[in-house]
Design a protein around this motif. Sequence first.
Motif, PDB file in Angstrom:
ATOM      1  N   ASP A   1       9.501   4.806   5.717  1.00  0.00           N
ATOM      2  CA  ASP A   1       8.407   5.183   4.813  1.00  0.00           C
ATOM      3  C   ASP A   1       8.482   6.645   4.399  1.00  0.00           C
ATOM      4  OD1 ASP A   1       7.438   2.635   4.904  1.00  0.00           O
ATOM      5  OD2 ASP A   1       5.913   3.046   6.429  1.00  0.00           O
TER       6      ASP A   1
ATOM      7  N   THR B   1       8.558  -2.114  -1.097  1.00  0.00           N
ATOM      8  CA  THR B   1       7.554  -1.053  -1.153  1.00  0.00           C
ATOM      9  C   THR B   1       6.698  -1.183  -2.413  1.00  0.00           C
ATOM     10  OG1 THR B   1       8.995   0.442   0.076  1.00  0.00           O
ATOM     11  CG2 THR B   1       7.208   1.453  -1.177  1.00  0.00           C
TER      12      THR B   1
ATOM     13  N   ALA C   1       4.229  -4.103  -2.145  1.00  0.00           N
ATOM     14  CA  ALA C   1       3.070  -3.788  -1.297  1.00  0.00           C
ATOM     15  C   ALA C   1       2.017  -3.007  -2.084  1.00  0.00           C
ATOM     16  CB  ALA C   1       3.526  -2.998  -0.072  1.00  0.00           C
ATOM     17  N   VAL C   2       2.475  -2.062  -2.898  1.00  0.00           N
ATOM     18  CA  VAL C   2       1.554  -1.265  -3.724  1.00  0.00           C
ATOM     19  C   VAL C   2       0.823  -2.171  -4.722  1.00  0.00           C
ATOM     20  CG1 VAL C   2       1.419   0.530  -5.507  1.00  0.00           C
ATOM     21  CG2 VAL C   2       2.873   0.869  -3.498  1.00  0.00           C
TER      22      VAL C   2
ATOM     23  N   GLU D   1       0.362  -5.529  -4.628  1.00  0.00           N
ATOM     24  CA  GLU D   1      -0.529  -6.499  -3.977  1.00  0.00           C
ATOM     25  C   GLU D   1      -1.831  -5.849  -3.542  1.00  0.00           C
ATOM     26  OE1 GLU D   1       2.100  -7.884  -0.967  1.00  0.00           O
ATOM     27  OE2 GLU D   1       3.011  -9.450  -2.241  1.00  0.00           O
ATOM     28  N   LYS D   2      -1.745  -4.638  -3.016  1.00  0.00           N
ATOM     29  CA  LYS D   2      -2.954  -3.923  -2.600  1.00  0.00           C
ATOM     30  C   LYS D   2      -3.852  -3.620  -3.795  1.00  0.00           C
ATOM     31  CE  LYS D   2      -4.453   0.106   0.083  1.00  0.00           C
ATOM     32  NZ  LYS D   2      -4.011   1.300   0.858  1.00  0.00           N
ATOM     33  N   ARG D   3      -3.236  -3.197  -4.903  1.00  0.00           N
ATOM     34  CA  ARG D   3      -4.020  -2.878  -6.100  1.00  0.00           C
ATOM     35  C   ARG D   3      -4.636  -4.128  -6.709  1.00  0.00           C
ATOM     36  NH1 ARG D   3      -7.616   0.153  -8.484  1.00  0.00           N
ATOM     37  NH2 ARG D   3      -7.390   0.228 -10.759  1.00  0.00           N
TER      38      ARG D   3
ATOM     39  N   GLU E   1      -5.517  -6.841  -5.159  1.00  0.00           N
ATOM     40  CA  GLU E   1      -6.643  -7.228  -4.295  1.00  0.00           C
ATOM     41  C   GLU E   1      -7.890  -6.412  -4.637  1.00  0.00           C
ATOM     42  OE1 GLU E   1      -5.419  -6.788  -0.261  1.00  0.00           O
ATOM     43  OE2 GLU E   1      -3.927  -8.408  -0.367  1.00  0.00           O
ATOM     44  N   LYS E   2      -7.697  -5.114  -4.865  1.00  0.00           N
ATOM     45  CA  LYS E   2      -8.813  -4.237  -5.220  1.00  0.00           C
ATOM     46  C   LYS E   2      -9.399  -4.642  -6.580  1.00  0.00           C
ATOM     47  CE  LYS E   2     -11.346  -0.376  -4.945  1.00  0.00           C
ATOM     48  NZ  LYS E   2     -11.967  -0.325  -6.260  1.00  0.00           N
TER      49      LYS E   2
ATOM     50  N   THR F   1     -11.497  -7.790  -6.250  1.00  0.00           N
ATOM     51  CA  THR F   1     -12.810  -7.492  -5.664  1.00  0.00           C
ATOM     52  C   THR F   1     -13.739  -6.867  -6.706  1.00  0.00           C
ATOM     53  OG1 THR F   1     -11.801  -7.119  -3.496  1.00  0.00           O
ATOM     54  CG2 THR F   1     -14.004  -6.217  -3.840  1.00  0.00           C
TER      55      THR F   1
ATOM     56  N   TYR G   1       1.823   4.623 -11.220  1.00  0.00           N
ATOM     57  CA  TYR G   1       2.178   4.085  -9.907  1.00  0.00           C
ATOM     58  C   TYR G   1       3.506   4.641  -9.386  1.00  0.00           C
ATOM     59  CZ  TYR G   1      -1.621   0.735 -10.483  1.00  0.00           C
ATOM     60  OH  TYR G   1      -2.851   0.164 -10.647  1.00  0.00           O
TER      61      TYR G   1
END
Length: 337
Positions: A75, A114, A117-118, A120-122, A124-125, A128, A173
């Motif tokens: 990382d 990597t 992951a960025v 998928e996290k965004r 999800e946000k 929501t 990003y």
Amino acid sequence: MKTALFGFSGAGKTDLFAALAGPDATAAGNRAMIKVPDPRLDPLIALFSPKKITYSEIEYLDIPGGGGKSAGLGDRVLNEVRPYDCFIGVLDAFSGMNDPHEQWQAIEADMMITDMAVIEKRLEKLATDEKKNKALVDPKEQNALQRALATLEAEHPLRTDETLAALPELKGYKFLSARPILYVWNCPEGDETSIQLPQETAGMSHIAVSAKLERELAEIDDPEEKALFLNDLGLSQSALDKVINKTYHLLGLISFLTAGEDECRTWPVRIGSTAPQAAGVIHTDFEKGFIRAEVIGYDDFIQLGSFKAVKDAGKARLEGKEYIVQDGDIIEFRFNV
């Protein structure tokens, strides 16, 4: 114009950086400004004998560490390279202990995972936020991210879809797999032409280099001694120039030239730049007060031998604001502020 060098431990990355940084490598630490060689400046230098000669430069950063293939780049390395415009991935093609093809694929996989992951996290946000209030979500950003995720899930780096990688919704990003990259296959001296390199694709190039040899060459200050060394090896030029030029072009850059008794110089400009944008590279006032550009094609200059001969032949052109600068153009800007 910043480029990060990285790779797995033991790949020879430090040797390559030391070759790039030359005799000042020790003082440079892990950061060096490197001149981009351009022999097109030589005839202009011979004509004007200028007081000053200036070449375009690229900043290179040597990223320490890198783990092993089974452990991934790590990382820290991936985070450190993120701000850079272009990457150089150094591969061990000399020790016989590692398969450089596997190293290359592992680096590509690390960057894509990597990025996934960025995304998928965004997403999800955004999902929501959408449940709370649809107005909170930009559908263009959401769609661009979904397209990017589908590309990565198909095991394609984002750079392979140039239209997607250029979308403004994705720019912030700084996705790793969208960045142009040069893979340097660090091989034994003499093996540079025998290595079977992968095919080049959009935003990705490969070159075989002996980093140890290039480091030894870079430590020779005397040009004649260096030329003799190259001749003894049966080489016409250092491979390092090719590394620098490939990096320059992967950054999406070309050069225009200016010439006179005070200075002969190459200037970096993005491919597709207009004449006013090129003028702004010299000084913002040139762009603001741009009137026109007097342009001489490099081939016309070489064929006719002097500015006067070019003008007498009617080959010097006056171009306006819409003109797209070409690689090697010799330009004089007219402006008023």
